[in-house]
Scaffold this active site. Structure first.
Site, mmCIF file in Angstrom:
data_model
loop_
_atom_site.group_PDB
_atom_site.id
_atom_site.type_symbol
_atom_site.label_atom_id
_atom_site.label_comp_id
_atom_site.label_asym_id
_atom_site.label_seq_id
_atom_site.Cartn_x
_atom_site.Cartn_y
_atom_site.Cartn_z
ATOM 1 N N LYS A 53 0.838 -1.200 0.000
ATOM 2 C CA LYS A 53 0.000 0.000 0.000
ATOM 3 C C LYS A 53 0.877 1.255 0.000
ATOM 4 C CE LYS A 53 -3.884 -2.318 2.207
ATOM 5 N NZ LYS A 53 -4.702 -2.606 3.401
ATOM 6 N N GLN A 97 -4.610 -1.339 9.604
ATOM 7 C CA GLN A 97 -4.632 -2.696 9.040
ATOM 8 C C GLN A 97 -5.247 -3.668 10.052
ATOM 9 O OE1 GLN A 97 -3.731 -3.245 5.890
ATOM 10 N NE2 GLN A 97 -4.043 -5.438 5.918
ATOM 11 N N ASP A 120 -10.934 3.069 4.328
ATOM 12 C CA ASP A 120 -11.328 1.660 4.218
ATOM 13 C C ASP A 120 -12.846 1.502 4.239
ATOM 14 O OD1 ASP A 120 -9.311 -0.263 3.899
ATOM 15 O OD2 ASP A 120 -8.597 0.061 5.950
HETATM 16 N N1 GUN Z 1 -7.019 -6.594 6.166
HETATM 17 C C1 GUN Z 1 -7.415 -7.326 5.099
HETATM 18 N N2 GUN Z 1 -7.942 -6.525 4.143
HETATM 19 C C2 GUN Z 1 -7.868 -5.268 4.622
HETATM 20 C C3 GUN Z 1 -8.262 -4.007 4.085
HETATM 21 O O1 GUN Z 1 -8.779 -3.855 2.981
HETATM 22 N N3 GUN Z 1 -7.997 -2.935 4.887
HETATM 23 C C4 GUN Z 1 -7.437 -3.057 6.128
HETATM 24 N N4 GUN Z 1 -7.261 -1.954 6.850
HETATM 25 N N5 GUN Z 1 -7.077 -4.204 6.645
HETATM 26 C C5 GUN Z 1 -7.292 -5.307 5.890
#
Ligand code: GUN
Length: 287
Positions: A53, A97, A120
């Protein structure tokens, strides 16, 4: 042969559009949008996702602020950081996350994120907006799924869509987005009876169960469109690791179109995160 939906190409296009918006934002505001990425602990999969990311953010010109906290970080300390990021004018997007370590209550942390910066789309305000069709930031993987569907189907009105999986991150928000587009949606999960029969009636199957090769050829109606969100690492015949989806890809070639794994939904998640960050920055700019 089913058409293979090329997630990498669609993601690259979104990234190009996002990079142009980042440049325009920076020209207006003197600096690019900022994304805070918070990782607590050292879950290996999360480390890989977060690194990716941050790298992709830099590629489109988004400034990222990485906050790596030890696994034993207290919930209060994490909440203090979120409060600080919520009011930091240099931060337009906040991503925590998940999963978080077991001693931290995920709902409390996600619920503390400023909804305007919740790129998110996990906080209760944005979940509520999605389920009432009243705007807000939409979770990245579901948004990516819809963008892939849009490349093969013009109008979802009245189509039968089956979602396999009911997670808060994927299954439930996808169901809401499909409903918003007037599809008839059936949400199924691991306890659902007669899953093959339900899927066989579907015009659209969204497989998000995390169960490798769950969806067999005989589950799929001729001409259906299949989006495979599953991604599981298994040992291949050669002994090397390989990624497999929730769909038996080789068995569903009578479908109209299907996403491959890898190269389908995967690249879309990060592309949509970047797009959401710019959307959040532009909305905050207007305030
Ligand atoms: N863990 C698995 N997928 C995601 C996501 O799209 N965003 C976040 N913050 N954590 C995750």
């Amino acid at each position: 042969m089913a058409d293979k939906i090329d997630g990498r190409a669609v993601a690259a296009q979104i990234e190009d559009e996002t990079a142009a918006k980042v440049e325009a934002f920076a020209a207006r505001n003197g600096q690019a949008p900022g994304l805070a990425v918070v990782l607590v602990g050292n879950d290996p999969a999360s480390e890989v996702y977060v690194a990716h990311k941050i790298k992709k953010s830099a590629k489109v010109g988004i400034r990222s602020y990485e906050h790596r906290l030890p696994a034993e970080t207290s919930q209060d300390d994490l909440l203090t950081l979120i409060t600080r990021l919520n009011i930091d004018p240099n931060v337009h997007g906040i991503l925590v996350q998940v999963p978080l370590p077991a001693h931290i209550e995920e709902g409390a942390v996600l619920g503390a994120i400023n909804p305007a910066k919740d790129v998110d789309g996990f906080c209760p305000v944005n979940v509520g907006r999605l389920s009432t069709g009243t705007g807000g930031l939409v979770p990245c993987t579901p948004l990516g799924v819809m963008k892939l569907l849009d490349t093969v189907i013009d109008d979802l009105t009245g189509l039968d869509a089956v979602v396999i999986g009911k997670s808060n991150i994927v299954g439930k928000p996808i169901a809401m987005l499909l409903l918003e587009r007037e599809a008839t949606v059936t949400v199924t999960h691991i306890e659902t009876k007669n899953l093959p029969d339900i899927c066989r009636k579907a015009d659209i199957i969204i497989a998000a169960a995390g169960a490798p090769r769950l969806v067999k050829g005989y589950w799929v109606k001729e001409g259906a469109v299949i989006i495979d969100v599953g991604i599981t690492r298994i040992k291949g015949e050669s002994g090397k690791d390989k990624l497999v989806g929730d769909v038996a890809f080789d068995e569903v070639q009578h479908a109209k179109a299907v996403t491959p794994v890898p190269g389908g939904v995967g690249p879309m998640t990060i592309a949509c995160l970047l797009a959401n960050t710019v959307q959040a920055a532009e909305a905050l700019e207007k305030k």
